[in-house]
Design a protein around this motif. Sequence first.
Motif, mmCIF file in Angstrom:
data_model
loop_
_atom_site.group_PDB
_atom_site.id
_atom_site.type_symbol
_atom_site.label_atom_id
_atom_site.label_comp_id
_atom_site.label_asym_id
_atom_site.label_seq_id
_atom_site.Cartn_x
_atom_site.Cartn_y
_atom_site.Cartn_z
ATOM 1 N N PRO A 358 -78.265 -12.565 27.282
ATOM 2 C CA PRO A 358 -78.040 -12.065 25.908
ATOM 3 C C PRO A 358 -76.702 -12.527 25.347
ATOM 4 O O PRO A 358 -75.752 -11.754 25.229
ATOM 5 N N TRP A 359 -76.618 -13.797 24.966
ATOM 6 C CA TRP A 359 -75.346 -14.358 24.503
ATOM 7 C C TRP A 359 -74.801 -13.604 23.287
ATOM 8 O O TRP A 359 -73.581 -13.487 23.121
ATOM 9 N N ALA A 360 -75.700 -13.084 22.434
ATOM 10 C CA ALA A 360 -75.241 -12.425 21.203
ATOM 11 C C ALA A 360 -74.440 -11.161 21.498
ATOM 12 O O ALA A 360 -73.582 -10.764 20.703
ATOM 13 N N GLU A 380 -82.473 -7.594 13.784
ATOM 14 C CA GLU A 380 -81.362 -6.637 13.748
ATOM 15 C C GLU A 380 -80.042 -7.370 13.965
ATOM 16 O O GLU A 380 -79.983 -8.389 14.651
ATOM 17 N N TRP A 381 -79.003 -6.806 13.385
ATOM 18 C CA TRP A 381 -77.675 -7.390 13.551
ATOM 19 C C TRP A 381 -77.111 -7.042 14.926
ATOM 20 O O TRP A 381 -77.148 -5.892 15.351
ATOM 21 N N ILE A 382 -76.611 -8.039 15.608
ATOM 22 C CA ILE A 382 -75.872 -7.857 16.862
ATOM 23 C C ILE A 382 -74.610 -8.704 16.746
ATOM 24 O O ILE A 382 -74.670 -9.936 16.793
ATOM 25 N N GLU A 430 -78.688 0.431 20.453
ATOM 26 C CA GLU A 430 -77.234 0.264 20.446
ATOM 27 C C GLU A 430 -76.592 1.216 21.449
ATOM 28 O O GLU A 430 -77.096 2.297 21.708
ATOM 29 N N ARG A 431 -75.483 0.811 22.014
ATOM 30 C CA ARG A 431 -74.763 1.694 22.919
ATOM 31 C C ARG A 431 -73.289 1.695 22.587
ATOM 32 O O ARG A 431 -72.770 0.741 22.007
ATOM 33 N N ALA A 432 -72.638 2.763 22.992
ATOM 34 C CA ALA A 432 -71.208 2.894 22.741
ATOM 35 C C ALA A 432 -70.460 1.853 23.570
ATOM 36 O O ALA A 432 -70.901 1.470 24.663
ATOM 37 N N PRO A 433 -69.312 1.378 23.086
ATOM 38 C CA PRO A 433 -68.603 0.298 23.772
ATOM 39 C C PRO A 433 -68.108 0.656 25.170
ATOM 40 O O PRO A 433 -67.889 -0.234 25.979
ATOM 41 N N ASP A 434 -67.896 1.954 25.466
ATOM 42 C CA ASP A 434 -67.380 2.319 26.788
ATOM 43 C C ASP A 434 -68.484 2.804 27.731
ATOM 44 O O ASP A 434 -68.199 3.366 28.790
#
Length: 822
Positions: A358-360, A380-382, A430-434
Motif C-alpha cells: 500500500p504505497w499510498a 477515496e482519498w488517502i 481510516e485509523r488514528a495515526p498512533d
Amino acid sequence: MELKIPDLCLVVLVGASGSGKSTFARKHFLPTQVLSSDYFRGLVADDENDQSASAAAFDVLHHVASKRLEAGRVTVIDATNVQPQDRAQLVAVARKANVLPVAIVLDTPTEVCLARNAQRPDRDFGAHVVKRHRAALRRSLKYLGKEGFKRVHVLRSESDVDNSTIVYERLLNDLRHETGPFDVFGDVHGCRAELEELLTELGYTLVRDDEGRAVDAVPPGERKAVFVGDLVDRGPDTPGVLRLVMGMVANGHALSVRGNHEEKLVRAMRGHKVTVRHGLEKSLEQLAHESEEFRLAATKFCDGLVAHYVLDGGNLVVAHAGLPERYHGRASAKVRSFALYGDTTGETDAYGLPVRLPWANDYRGSAMVLYGHVLTPEAEWINNTMCLETGVVFGGKLTALRYPEKELVSVKAHQTWYENDAPFPPKAVERAPDVLALSDVTGLRRIDTSLIGAVTIRAEQSASALEVMSRFAIDPHDLMYLPPTMAPVATSQREDVLEHPEEAFAEYRSARVGQVICEEKHMGSRAVLLVRKVGGAIYTRTGRAFFDGALGTELLDGVREAAKPLFDEFATDWLLVDAELMPWNAKASGLIREQYAAVGAAANGALPVAVDALAAAAARGVDVAELLARTTQRASNAAAYSAAYERYCWPTDGLEGVRIAPFQLLAAEGRTFHDRSHLWHLETLGKLEGPLFQRTRHLVVDVNDPEQVAAGVQWWEELTAAGGEGMVVKPLANLGGRVQPGVKVRGREYLRIIYGPDYTSPENLSRLRKRSLGRKRGLALREYALGIEALERLVRGEPLWRVHECVFGVLALESEPVDPRL
C-alpha cells in the motif's frame, strides 16, 4: 550542431586532457551546474593537480552530484571520464536519482590536445598521458550506449565544439505547462458504452463516424480528459474504447498514460510470447475482427503511451499504478516499472493475483496523485492520492475525478462483463495515526529507506521479531529507534591475531573515505536513552527496558538532570541518545554467571590439577612431555579467559558503580543528527557531566597518511594491552549508504571470551580465519538504514506505525541466522 539533452539529466563530458571540456562547460552551462574533478581535488587537497587526492575528490563529487540530481537540477561532470569504470560510477549516480545520463564526447585530435597542454604550466605530465586518454576514448565510443547513456553526442573536431549549442528538451512525462482543468478517468477495460455515458455526463460532446462509432469527444470549455491506463482487455469493446480515446488524444482533447494491460497487449500484437489471461484473450479476439490498418494504429498508439504525466505545474501526477514523490518527473526503468505495476512483494494471493504493497499509505507529497490498477469499491482519498479503479468491468462503476474541483462523477456498469478472479475488496477504514495493526509488521514486507532504497523483511523474520516485541518490548510510543548490529573488521592474516586495525583503515581507504575516527569500544551493554523533560525510557537493543522499577527511574532522572543544557541548546522537549552502559554485569549478570563464569570455573578447577598430575608422571619418567606442554598452555589460556571477562565486571550498589558512555545524539524534536561528524557528537555529548557519565576516548586518522595509520594501530595496541575491548572505526563524516557505518576491531584477549580459551592455538586460528562475514556486513548496512529511516520519519511527524515498522524491521533482521560471535 544542436546537442539535445533532457532538462533534467546528468551530463558526462568525455575527453582527453586538453580536449576543451572545461571551456565547453563554461560556455554552455552555469558555473554551479559544473562539477570539475580538478576543483574537487583542490577542495580536498589544496592542489588541483594532486592525483593522489583523486579518490577523495571523486567521492565528494559523486555525493554533490547525487544531491543536485535528487533536487532536480541538471548536473555536468567535467573530468576525462575515458575509463569505463569511471563512467559506470556516474551512470550509477544517475540511476540512483532516476535521471537520464547523457554523454558529450569531445573527440578532439591528439595534436590539438598536446598543443593546448604545452601552453599550460600545470600540465607537465607528458604526451604519453594524452595518447593513453585518446586510446581509451576510441575504444569506448561504440560502447557508450550499452553502458547506459541514453544520448551520446560526439564532437569530432574543433569546429564541432565551437559551433555546438545545447538545446534542452522536456521529458515526455513533463506536462507541467498543461494546467487543465482535467477530468481524470479510472480503468475503462473495454467498457465503451459506460465510457460514452460518463463522457456525456461530464458535458463532453461525442463525435461519430459514418458508421456511428464514437471517434472523438469534445470537452466543455477548456477541460481535457486524462486516462489512467488499462483502456483494454476484459470488457466487451476494446476496439471501440481505443478508437474513441485515440481520436480524443489526436485532437488534443485527452491524454492517456500507459497501463500494464496496454503493455502486455502491445507485446502480444507484435508476436512476442505472452501468457494470454486476465482478459487479454478478449482484446485479441475483438481486434481480430478489425482492419489491419486499425490494428497497426492501435498498437502504435498503445506503445507510444508514457508511464506517467506531471501536470499543472507539478501539482498533479497521473500514473496507472500510482507513484511515490521521489519518482515524479523522473525517467528510469525503476520509475516506469512502479508506474505500470506498483509496488509488489513478488508473491501471489489465493486468487493468483500479485500481492501489492500500500504505497499510498506512506505518501506525503504535495502533488495530488491519481491512479488506477488496484480494484477498490469506492474512490477515496488517502494522503492526497486517489485510486479511480472502481471495477466497471466487474459490475462496479466507471469513475472520473474533476480536477481541480475534486468532484467525483460515476456511472454504473451496464452489467458484469468479466468475472473477477477475487471478490471486491472491503471499503478501507481510516485509523488514528498512533494505532498499530498486526498487518503493519507481518508477512513479506519492503521498507523504503533514504540511504539504500528498499529493505526486504521476510515473513519468518517478522514472526520471530513479533514474539520478542509483543512480549517484552517497552511502549511503542517510546521505542523510536533500535541500534544496528555492528560488522567486525575483515579477518586479519597476521599470525597471532584475528582482527587488526590495518584492515579497517584499508577498507575505508578503498571506499574513498579519507578520514576515520577510532572510538574506544566500551565493554558493557548497548543502551538507547529517550530522555524527555517529563518521562522517557532507557532500553536495550532488543527494545526491552534496561532496568525495572525504581532503579530505572533513578537512572533516567540522573540523565535528565545532566541533559538540561542540551534541552536548551536544541529547543526540544526530548533527546534520543545512543550509548553503552557499564559494567557488563549490570545487565548481563545471568549470562556471565551461566555461560562465561561456568566455563572459567570448570577449566581453572580441572586444568591445574591435570598439570600437577602430568608433572608428577613426568618426574617418574613417564613420557608425557607433549601432553604436559599442551595442558599447561590450556591452563594458561583458561586463566587468561577468566581474567578477560572479569575486567569488564565490577560490583554495583544501585547506581553506584554504573557508568554511561554516550557516543551519538540520534535525534531531538524536529531534527536528526546523522549528518553531523562523529567529533561533533562526542563533543556535544561531552556536555553531559556527572558521576554517571564516562567520556569515549577517540583518535582521528587519515587513512592515506602512513604515520597516522601507524598511530592508530599503536593506539589500538595500547588500549587492548591495558584490558580494553578494542575500538570502533567509523567514517569521520558519519557517512551512510553502502559504506559500513562502523567496523569493530576487537583485541586478542577480548576475543578469547568470544571464541573460547584456546582460540589462539594455531589450528584454531587457522580455522577461524575462514569465518564468513558477508551476511553480518549486509545486516549492518540494512539495519543502519532502517534506523536512520525511523528517525527521519519520527522527526517529520509521521504516524507511529510508519516509525514502528522501521524499528520492528531492525529487530526482525536480527533473527537472520548469523554466527553470534561475529
